[in-house]
Design an enzyme around this catalytic site. Structure first.
Site, PDB file in Angstrom:
ATOM      1  N   GLU A 114       0.853  -1.194   0.000  1.00 40.14           N
ATOM      2  CA  GLU A 114       0.000   0.000   0.000  1.00 40.14           C
ATOM      3  C   GLU A 114       0.879   1.231   0.000  1.00 40.14           C
ATOM      4  OE1 GLU A 114      -2.638  -0.574   3.383  1.00 40.14           O
ATOM      5  OE2 GLU A 114      -4.055  -1.595   2.080  1.00 40.14           O
ATOM      6  N   HIS A 236      -9.098   9.736   3.291  1.00 37.51           N
ATOM      7  CA  HIS A 236      -8.783   8.666   2.344  1.00 37.51           C
ATOM      8  C   HIS A 236      -9.055   9.213   0.946  1.00 37.51           C
ATOM      9  CE1 HIS A 236      -8.554   4.877   0.287  1.00 37.51           C
ATOM     10  NE2 HIS A 236      -8.113   4.324   1.386  1.00 37.51           N
ATOM     11  N   ARG A 282      -1.094   8.976   1.543  1.00 37.95           N
ATOM     12  CA  ARG A 282      -2.498   9.348   1.335  1.00 37.95           C
ATOM     13  C   ARG A 282      -2.747  10.850   1.306  1.00 37.95           C
ATOM     14  NH1 ARG A 282      -5.467   4.849   5.102  1.00 37.95           N
ATOM     15  NH2 ARG A 282      -5.087   3.176   3.629  1.00 37.95           N
ATOM     16  N   HIS A 343     -11.158   9.773   7.075  1.00 38.57           N
ATOM     17  CA  HIS A 343     -10.930   8.336   7.207  1.00 38.57           C
ATOM     18  C   HIS A 343     -10.324   7.948   8.552  1.00 38.57           C
ATOM     19  CE1 HIS A 343     -10.266   4.317   5.812  1.00 38.57           C
ATOM     20  NE2 HIS A 343      -8.949   4.400   5.909  1.00 38.57           N
ATOM     21  N   ARG A 378      -0.712   8.769   9.346  1.00 34.27           N
ATOM     22  CA  ARG A 378      -0.666   7.316   9.567  1.00 34.27           C
ATOM     23  C   ARG A 378      -0.255   6.589   8.296  1.00 34.27           C
ATOM     24  NH1 ARG A 378      -5.236   3.029   8.966  1.00 34.27           N
ATOM     25  NH2 ARG A 378      -5.789   4.454   7.303  1.00 34.27           N
TER      26      ARG A 378
HETATM   27  C1  FAD Z   1     -13.481   1.597   5.631  1.00 35.20           C
HETATM   28  C2  FAD Z   1     -12.235   1.499   6.458  1.00 35.20           C
HETATM   29  C3  FAD Z   1     -11.164   0.740   6.012  1.00 35.20           C
HETATM   30  C4  FAD Z   1      -9.998   0.636   6.791  1.00 35.20           C
HETATM   31  N1  FAD Z   1      -8.989  -0.169   6.374  1.00 35.20           N
HETATM   32  C5  FAD Z   1      -7.929  -0.371   7.196  1.00 35.20           C
HETATM   33  C6  FAD Z   1      -6.940  -1.323   6.880  1.00 35.20           C
HETATM   34  O1  FAD Z   1      -7.004  -1.999   5.873  1.00 35.20           O
HETATM   35  N2  FAD Z   1      -5.897  -1.476   7.741  1.00 35.20           N
HETATM   36  C7  FAD Z   1      -5.784  -0.752   8.891  1.00 35.20           C
HETATM   37  O2  FAD Z   1      -4.813  -0.942   9.626  1.00 35.20           O
HETATM   38  N3  FAD Z   1      -6.720   0.155   9.211  1.00 35.20           N
HETATM   39  C8  FAD Z   1      -7.791   0.344   8.406  1.00 35.20           C
HETATM   40  N4  FAD Z   1      -8.749   1.245   8.758  1.00 35.20           N
HETATM   41  C9  FAD Z   1      -8.635   1.928  10.036  1.00 35.20           C
HETATM   42  C10 FAD Z   1      -8.949   0.929  11.142  1.00 35.20           C
HETATM   43  O3  FAD Z   1     -10.011   0.108  10.732  1.00 35.20           O
HETATM   44  C11 FAD Z   1      -9.332   1.651  12.411  1.00 35.20           C
HETATM   45  O4  FAD Z   1      -8.394   2.601  12.755  1.00 35.20           O
HETATM   46  C12 FAD Z   1      -9.405   0.637  13.548  1.00 35.20           C
HETATM   47  O5  FAD Z   1     -10.232  -0.425  13.178  1.00 35.20           O
HETATM   48  C13 FAD Z   1      -9.926   1.299  14.803  1.00 35.20           C
HETATM   49  O6  FAD Z   1     -10.179   0.270  15.714  1.00 35.20           O
HETATM   50  P1  FAD Z   1     -10.663   0.626  17.169  1.00 35.20           P
HETATM   51  O7  FAD Z   1     -10.838  -0.667  17.864  1.00 35.20           O
HETATM   52  O8  FAD Z   1      -9.788   1.648  17.749  1.00 35.20           O
HETATM   53  O9  FAD Z   1     -12.088   1.327  16.937  1.00 35.20           O
HETATM   54  P2  FAD Z   1     -13.359   0.801  16.140  1.00 35.20           P
HETATM   55  O10 FAD Z   1     -13.067  -0.420  15.373  1.00 35.20           O
HETATM   56  O11 FAD Z   1     -13.936   1.951  15.422  1.00 35.20           O
HETATM   57  O12 FAD Z   1     -14.348   0.373  17.304  1.00 35.20           O
HETATM   58  C14 FAD Z   1     -14.930   1.340  18.137  1.00 35.20           C
HETATM   59  C15 FAD Z   1     -15.935   0.653  19.023  1.00 35.20           C
HETATM   60  O13 FAD Z   1     -16.335   1.534  20.043  1.00 35.20           O
HETATM   61  C16 FAD Z   1     -17.743   1.545  20.146  1.00 35.20           C
HETATM   62  N5  FAD Z   1     -18.106   2.850  20.694  1.00 35.20           N
HETATM   63  C17 FAD Z   1     -17.831   4.075  20.212  1.00 35.20           C
HETATM   64  N6  FAD Z   1     -18.310   5.015  21.043  1.00 35.20           N
HETATM   65  C18 FAD Z   1     -18.905   4.362  22.069  1.00 35.20           C
HETATM   66  C19 FAD Z   1     -19.601   4.779  23.226  1.00 35.20           C
HETATM   67  N7  FAD Z   1     -19.811   6.084  23.524  1.00 35.20           N
HETATM   68  N8  FAD Z   1     -20.103   3.831  24.053  1.00 35.20           N
HETATM   69  C20 FAD Z   1     -19.935   2.495  23.775  1.00 35.20           C
HETATM   70  N9  FAD Z   1     -19.270   2.052  22.689  1.00 35.20           N
HETATM   71  C21 FAD Z   1     -18.779   2.987  21.843  1.00 35.20           C
HETATM   72  C22 FAD Z   1     -18.230   1.267  18.747  1.00 35.20           C
HETATM   73  O14 FAD Z   1     -19.559   0.786  18.748  1.00 35.20           O
HETATM   74  C23 FAD Z   1     -17.214   0.217  18.313  1.00 35.20           C
HETATM   75  O15 FAD Z   1     -17.605  -1.043  18.819  1.00 35.20           O
HETATM   76  C24 FAD Z   1      -9.905   1.350   8.001  1.00 35.20           C
HETATM   77  C25 FAD Z   1     -10.984   2.127   8.438  1.00 35.20           C
HETATM   78  C26 FAD Z   1     -12.143   2.190   7.684  1.00 35.20           C
HETATM   79  C27 FAD Z   1     -13.300   3.000   8.171  1.00 35.20           C
END
Ligand code: FAD
Length: 539
Positions: A114, A236, A282, A343, A378
């Site tokens: 990537e 993105h 990006r 993104h 990032r």
């Molecule tokens: C379309 C897309 C594609 C991506 N592709 C990649 C990739 O290929 N590789 C990569 O490394 N990164 C990628 N990213 C970025 C990566 O997915 C995210 O940075 C990462 O998944 C974040 O994970 P997290 O566990 O921190 O939060 P999230 O996965 O966003 O989870 C957050 C959680 O918190 C919960 N939550 C939020 N607020 C509250 C609240 N007030 N009370 C209770 N629960 C709450 C939500 O319901 C959810 O369950 C991508 C992102 C997107 C959107």
């Protein structure tokens, strides 16, 4: 009246960061995981590209470190980068052990490349890595007798023991709205891990699911944590442009496999912006697209991979091909219309190497945090890695502290005696729309001081209105999220105003040069006057 729950560790968020932290802890303590909706409410579920890790003998840690530092534009914490990169192969082994089946070819992992990566090093499960990852981890969480998973719960604010008599400054749980009953519940815990993801919903166009409203950042800020580098929002470059295609991302891997960005005339334009062409970082690609769209008054540009065989496209990008087909676009035969969209939130709650925040008992992991890994930008596919590395680090630190003395405090119920049901929800809907639109127009890919000040004036008004609303009416999901988005918007604008240079994802026409000294922007709670002070965070 809402129910009360008590647990050892409360994990707020059911994405990659929260689920992995919970699994690491479950053998040692009782864990409660909260998420707003189901597993699909997490960005993690939607990740397409994969996870960066050095697994190929041709690749090495130094190269991964170098690429990460390069993308981060001078603001990464080198120690954090080195440790995260070195931990990555073990994290992959752990995921495989938990049941994630990464794509292989001839017994080796199939690796994609990537933007910003000097080697093929992205492990993936076709183009739906996040789905495979979150389903596997969720199944394990649901199977574990020590973990309870609550869906449809929205954490409103963190509970600090110091609010209740002569107790120490320590996080001890959260007030949580149960979206099914509309009651506010008390979740008391000895440790709290914020894993609530990013804040990209603060912008009108985003690749993120609805949950990315910056709740964790806003809650931690209100609870007394420092927040850093909020001006670095990654856009993105390529989201599908179609009136009905809400938030659908066209993965960077499409460019990694030869996809070409072009204008409606078919002219390739990246060569005018960067010698790395479509695989430039990006921010450079997003700015180039933004520039071309503004220059020519276009609604979108095009991403063309139709020169690759249909069989290759269908096997490498089945999800994207299907989604495009749903909108009548045959990506094996024609270019895909694309636009940039918010993104990733690079900044967040300041944490140390164990995920600990400034408030004792409170940890922050994943996109909600500012760990020092991403700096000013990032590197693609480093974020799932960060979730998993810091989810594990926080769990390890908490395990070491489980025997520490505990406080037996009866936290009061949420006080609803002074509020009534709202009869004017239109205000919430209107303010949501207004906030996200002016953030897009004034605080987007290219900024100026004047536009930022304009945004700040509007935020001040919205803040006042929503504060009054919050004080007088019963809380709802939309009100909680709007309040958080306004707080996050303010943190972004204040940080952006404080940075008198362009660096990484922050680009301003008023200060286009990059200063020789690289400093983080730290926001200190309780003192807005100190928002404009730039200091190294991690010294
Ligand atoms: C379309 C897309 C594609 C991506 N592709 C990649 C990739 O290929 N590789 C990569 O490394 N990164 C990628 N990213 C970025 C990566 O997915 C995210 O940075 C990462 O998944 C974040 O994970 P997290 O566990 O921190 O939060 P999230 O996965 O966003 O989870 C957050 C959680 O918190 C919960 N939550 C939020 N607020 C509250 C609240 N007030 N009370 C209770 N629960 C709450 C939500 O319901 C959810 O369950 C991508 C992102 C997107 C959107």
């Amino acid at each position: 009246m809402g129910q009360r729950f008590s647990t050892d560790i409360l994990v707020i968020g059911g994405g990659a960061a929260g689920l992995s932290a919970a699994l690491h802890l479950a053998g040692h303590a009782r864990v409660t995981v909260l998420c707003k909706g189901d597993v699909e409410s997490a960005s993690s579920h939607w990740a397409q590209g994969g996870i960066a890790a050095v697994t190929d003998p041709e690749d090495d840690f130094d190269a991964h470190v170098h690429d990460t530092l390069n993308a981060g534009a001078g603001l990464c914490d080198q120690e954090v980068v080195a440790q995260t990169v070195a931990r990555a192969p073990e994290i992959i082994r752990q995921l495989v052990d938990w049941g994630v089946e990464f794509d292989r070819s001839e017994n080796e992992y199939h690796l994609t490349r990537e933007g910003g990566h000097s080697h093929r090093r992205i492990l993936h499960v076709a183009d739906a890595t996040g789905k495979a990852l979150t389903h596997t981890l969720t199944d394990k969480v649901l199977d574990h007798p020590n973990i309870e998973l609550f869906t449809d719960r929205v954490a409103i604010d963190l509970i600090n023991l110091s609010k209740f008599g002569r107790h120490p400054n320590r996080c001890a749980g959260a007030y949580v709205l149960n979206r099914s009953t509309n009651h506010v519940e008390v979740f008391q815990a000895h440790f709290v891990i914020l894993a609530t993801g990013g804040a990209s919903k603060v912008y009108l166009y985003t690749s993120n699911p609805d949950s990315s409203t910056g709740d964790g950042i806003a809650m931690a800020w209100r609870a007394g944590c420092r927040v850093a580098n909020m001006e670095f929002n990654q856009f993105h470059p390529t989201c599908l442009f179609h009136p009905h295609a809400k938030s659908f991302l066209i993965s960077e891997a499409v460019r990694g496999e030869g996809g070409i960005l072009c204008l409606p005339s078919g002219e390739r334009f990246m060569e005018r912006f960067d010698s790395r062409l479509e695989l430039a970082p990006r921010d450079i690609v997003a700015r180039a697209i933004d520039h071309e769209m503004k220059r020519l008054g276009l609604d979108c540009v095009y991403l063309d991979i139709s020169h690759r065989p249909r069989s290759f496209i269908n096997s490498h990008f089945p999800t994207i091909a299907k989604r495009c087909a749903d909108f009548g676009i045959d990506m094996a035969n024609e270019p895909i219309p694309v636009v940039p969209a918010a993104h990733y939130t690079c900044g967040g709650v300041v944490i140390d190497g164990t995920g600990a925040s400034d408030v004792p008992g409170l940890y922050a992991v994943g996109e909600v945090s500012c760990s020092g890994l991403h700096g000013a930008n990032r590197l693609a596919s480093n974020s799932l890695l960060e979730c998993l590395v810091f989810g594990e680090a926080a769990a390890n630190d908490i395990k070491r502290r489980l025997e520490e003395p505990r406080w037996d405090v009866n936290v009061p119920q949420w006080d609803e005696s002074q509020v009534v049901d709202s009869d004017e929800d239109v205000i919430i809907a209107h303010n949501w729309e207004e906030l996200r639109r002016f953030m897009w127009d004034y605080v987007g890919i290219v900024r100026t001081d004047k536009r930022l000040q304009r945004a700040q004036r509007r935020i001040d008004l919205l803040k006042q209105e929503v504060h009054e609303y919050y004080s007088n009416y019963r809380v709802t999901n939309d009100l909680i999220e709007l309040r958080n988005l306004i707080h996050v918007a303010e943190l972004i604008v204040r940080s952006a105003l404080a940075r008198k240079e362009s660096r990484g994802l922050h680009y301003t026409l008023d200060h286009p040069e990059t200063m020789s000294r690289a400093d983080d922007t730290i926001l200190f709670p309780g003192s807005m006057d100190r928002l404009d002070v730039l200091q190294p965070v991690f010294s």
